[in-house]
Design a protein around this motif. Structure first.
Motif, mmCIF file in Angstrom:
data_model
loop_
_atom_site.group_PDB
_atom_site.id
_atom_site.type_symbol
_atom_site.label_atom_id
_atom_site.label_comp_id
_atom_site.label_asym_id
_atom_site.label_seq_id
_atom_site.Cartn_x
_atom_site.Cartn_y
_atom_site.Cartn_z
ATOM 1 N N THR A 1 25.441 -24.180 -35.990
ATOM 2 C CA THR A 1 24.633 -23.662 -37.095
ATOM 3 C C THR A 1 23.187 -23.459 -36.680
ATOM 4 N N ARG A 2 22.639 -24.424 -35.921
ATOM 5 C CA ARG A 2 21.251 -24.301 -35.449
ATOM 6 C C ARG A 2 21.087 -23.090 -34.541
ATOM 7 N N GLU A 3 22.000 -22.943 -33.582
ATOM 8 C CA GLU A 3 21.880 -21.839 -32.638
ATOM 9 C C GLU A 3 22.161 -20.496 -33.310
ATOM 10 N N TYR A 4 23.059 -20.488 -34.272
ATOM 11 C CA TYR A 4 23.366 -19.259 -34.998
ATOM 12 C C TYR A 4 22.139 -18.802 -35.790
ATOM 13 N N ARG A 5 21.499 -19.747 -36.489
ATOM 14 C CA ARG A 5 20.309 -19.415 -37.279
ATOM 15 C C ARG A 5 19.186 -18.886 -36.366
ATOM 16 N N ARG A 6 19.025 -19.535 -35.220
ATOM 17 C CA ARG A 6 17.970 -19.117 -34.292
ATOM 18 C C ARG A 6 18.246 -17.714 -33.740
ATOM 19 N N PHE A 7 19.511 -17.394 -33.531
ATOM 20 C CA PHE A 7 19.875 -16.121 -32.915
ATOM 21 C C PHE A 7 19.920 -14.967 -33.912
ATOM 22 N N PHE A 8 20.540 -15.218 -35.082
ATOM 23 C CA PHE A 8 20.714 -14.145 -36.064
ATOM 24 C C PHE A 8 19.695 -14.179 -37.198
ATOM 25 N N GLY A 9 18.919 -15.269 -37.298
ATOM 26 C CA GLY A 9 17.873 -15.326 -38.310
ATOM 27 C C GLY A 9 18.289 -15.936 -39.632
ATOM 28 N N GLN A 10 19.584 -16.241 -39.799
ATOM 29 C CA GLN A 10 20.084 -16.842 -41.036
ATOM 30 C C GLN A 10 21.231 -17.788 -40.704
ATOM 31 N N PRO A 11 21.520 -18.765 -41.587
ATOM 32 C CA PRO A 11 22.703 -19.604 -41.393
ATOM 33 C C PRO A 11 23.971 -18.737 -41.420
ATOM 34 N N PRO A 12 25.062 -19.222 -40.839
ATOM 35 C CA PRO A 12 26.265 -18.394 -40.674
ATOM 36 C C PRO A 12 26.756 -17.704 -41.942
ATOM 37 N N MET A 13 27.035 -18.451 -43.010
ATOM 38 C CA MET A 13 27.667 -17.838 -44.175
ATOM 39 C C MET A 13 26.696 -16.924 -44.929
ATOM 40 N N ARG A 14 25.399 -17.259 -44.907
ATOM 41 C CA ARG A 14 24.426 -16.366 -45.546
ATOM 42 C C ARG A 14 24.324 -15.054 -44.767
ATOM 43 N N ASP A 15 24.376 -15.162 -43.452
ATOM 44 C CA ASP A 15 24.333 -13.969 -42.612
ATOM 45 C C ASP A 15 25.542 -13.076 -42.870
ATOM 46 N N VAL A 16 26.722 -13.682 -42.947
ATOM 47 C CA VAL A 16 27.946 -12.917 -43.184
ATOM 48 C C VAL A 16 27.907 -12.256 -44.557
ATOM 49 N N LYS A 17 27.386 -12.950 -45.555
ATOM 50 C CA LYS A 17 27.258 -12.357 -46.886
ATOM 51 C C LYS A 17 26.333 -11.135 -46.845
ATOM 52 N N SER A 18 25.240 -11.240 -46.087
ATOM 53 C CA SER A 18 24.324 -10.107 -45.950
ATOM 54 C C SER A 18 25.015 -8.926 -45.286
ATOM 55 N N LEU A 19 25.846 -9.233 -44.291
ATOM 56 C CA LEU A 19 26.597 -8.170 -43.624
ATOM 57 C C LEU A 19 27.545 -7.476 -44.601
ATOM 58 N N ARG A 20 28.257 -8.276 -45.388
ATOM 59 C CA ARG A 20 29.215 -7.697 -46.328
ATOM 60 C C ARG A 20 28.529 -6.925 -47.449
ATOM 61 N N ASP A 21 27.316 -7.368 -47.808
ATOM 62 C CA ASP A 21 26.573 -6.660 -48.849
ATOM 63 C C ASP A 21 25.851 -5.418 -48.343
ATOM 64 N N GLY A 22 25.936 -5.205 -47.009
ATOM 65 C CA GLY A 22 25.311 -4.020 -46.440
ATOM 66 C C GLY A 22 23.853 -4.161 -46.160
ATOM 67 N N ASN A 23 23.319 -5.394 -46.131
ATOM 68 C CA ASN A 23 21.898 -5.582 -45.884
ATOM 69 C C ASN A 23 21.547 -5.672 -44.411
ATOM 70 N N ILE A 24 22.579 -5.777 -43.552
ATOM 71 C CA ILE A 24 22.370 -5.815 -42.116
ATOM 72 C C ILE A 24 23.318 -4.792 -41.488
ATOM 73 N N SER A 25 22.805 -4.046 -40.543
ATOM 74 C CA SER A 25 23.605 -3.000 -39.911
ATOM 75 C C SER A 25 24.366 -3.547 -38.712
ATOM 76 N N VAL A 26 25.675 -3.363 -38.710
ATOM 77 C CA VAL A 26 26.507 -3.695 -37.549
ATOM 78 C C VAL A 26 27.364 -2.486 -37.250
ATOM 79 N N ILE A 27 27.107 -1.840 -36.121
ATOM 80 C CA ILE A 27 27.836 -0.635 -35.778
ATOM 81 C C ILE A 27 28.229 -0.686 -34.323
ATOM 82 N N ASN A 28 29.155 0.190 -33.933
ATOM 83 C CA ASN A 28 29.600 0.219 -32.557
ATOM 84 C C ASN A 28 28.508 0.794 -31.664
ATOM 85 N N VAL A 29 28.617 0.462 -30.389
ATOM 86 C CA VAL A 29 27.595 0.903 -29.428
ATOM 87 C C VAL A 29 27.795 2.358 -29.084
ATOM 88 N N ALA A 30 26.687 3.078 -28.931
ATOM 89 C CA ALA A 30 26.592 4.409 -28.331
ATOM 90 C C ALA A 30 25.392 5.102 -28.898
#
Length: 316
Positions: free
Chosen positions: A287-316
């Protein structure tokens, strides 16, 4: 004042003409935003229609040719900017941070990605007709170069095969060999040559990187990794950082956190299950390393992803 005529023999004019041609063909075959897989093995076409926030992605060995738009890549503090005149060469599997800077519905970012087949690269390198490089340039495992008319022409012919599917099995391999040749003739091609040449330190380090990527959930023992690379531990540390801009332990940590994020987002894992799935023995450390790397705790980060507040797309 009379308008200056374009000189058809001007090398810059030839590059601009070929760039427009490749952009037209990508736009024609990549009608949907995001990745558009094709019938040509290893080839994907991309259309991006809006800028993004920074997102984390793993680059695999391949060539990305940009013909419209602009993108920024951050590899452990080393910044690369790709625009319509650029190609991105990734010679190893490496995690990096990306951001699309210029893209819109009217002027989308257009690019093509071709996965590199290392046996083919080695075959091209071993041909006597290919001149030896003038100098050995040390660089990271990704490099940005300026596209040439020859490289763009080969890419254009590869995309053109999508209009004649029956020609793909025979001609795609020939054109991809030409693309590899065109890359090797650029200054950035020396990095690809080093990775592909058996016995070279970069090649042996790349083997260690591939092993670590496939076994990131296991405990990391540097002597074991050095044995895979067939070099000393200190030499491996130096070569690993030279290629990836990070240590093996930092590389493993990034792979673990990115994969854990994917398991929570795509497979519904909770933080505890994800932590154990990627090799963590302590959930609090995860949890500590995840927060440091992604900026939020794991489940809050995932919720942001699902709500569309963070962009995750394929490379190119």
């Amino acid at each position: 004042m009379a308008k200056q005529k374009e000189n058809p023999k001007d090398p810059r004019a030839a590059v601009i003409k070929m760039r427009k041609e490749v952009a037209r063909k990508i736009a024609e075959h990549a009608r949907l935003p995001g990745e558009n897989p094709t019938a040509v093995p290893g080839l994907s076409l991309f259309r991006r229609t809006e800028p993004t926030a920074c997102f984390l992605a793993a680059y695999e060995p391949g060539l990305t040719v940009f013909v419209q738009g602009r993108k920024r890549i951050n590899l452990a503090g080393n910044i690369y900017v790709c625009d319509a005149s650029s190609f991105l060469l990734s010679s190893i599997d490496v995690p990096a941070e990306s951001q699309i800077l210029d893209a819109s519905e009217q002027a989308p970012l257009l690019s093509m990605f071709l996965r590199l087949d290392m046996p083919v690269v080695r075959e091209v390198i071993n041909r006597d007709e290919l001149p030896e490089p003038k100098s050995s340039v040390q660089s990271h495992g990704i490099a940005v170069g300026e596209t040439t008319a020859g490289l763009l022409a080969a890419c254009s012919r590869l995309i053109e095969l999508l209009d004649t599917p029956a020609d793909i099995p025979f001609l795609s391999h020939l054109i991809q060999r030409e693309i590899v040749y065109r890359i090797l003739r650029t200054p950035q091609g020396e990095r690809l040559r080093a990775i592909a040449t058996t016995g070279d330190l970069s090649h042996r380090t790349a083997r260690a990187i591939s092993w670590l990527r496939a076994n990131f959930a296991k405990p990391l023992h540097m002597d074991e990794l050095a044995a895979v690379a067939r070099m000393g531990v200190s030499t491996l540390h130096h070569q690993f950082r030279a290629l990836t801009a990070m240590s093996p332990l930092q590389y493993q940590k990034q792979m673990r956190l990115q994969y854990a994020r994917q398991r929570m987002l795509m497979d519904g894992f909770d933080a505890t299950s994800a932590a154990y799935a990627v090799g963590y023995e302590s959930v609090s450390q995860f949890t500590r390393e995840y927060r440091r790397f992604f900026g939020q705790p794991p489940m809050r980060d995932v919720k942001s992803l699902r709500d569309g507040n963070i962009s995750v797309i394929n490379v190119a």
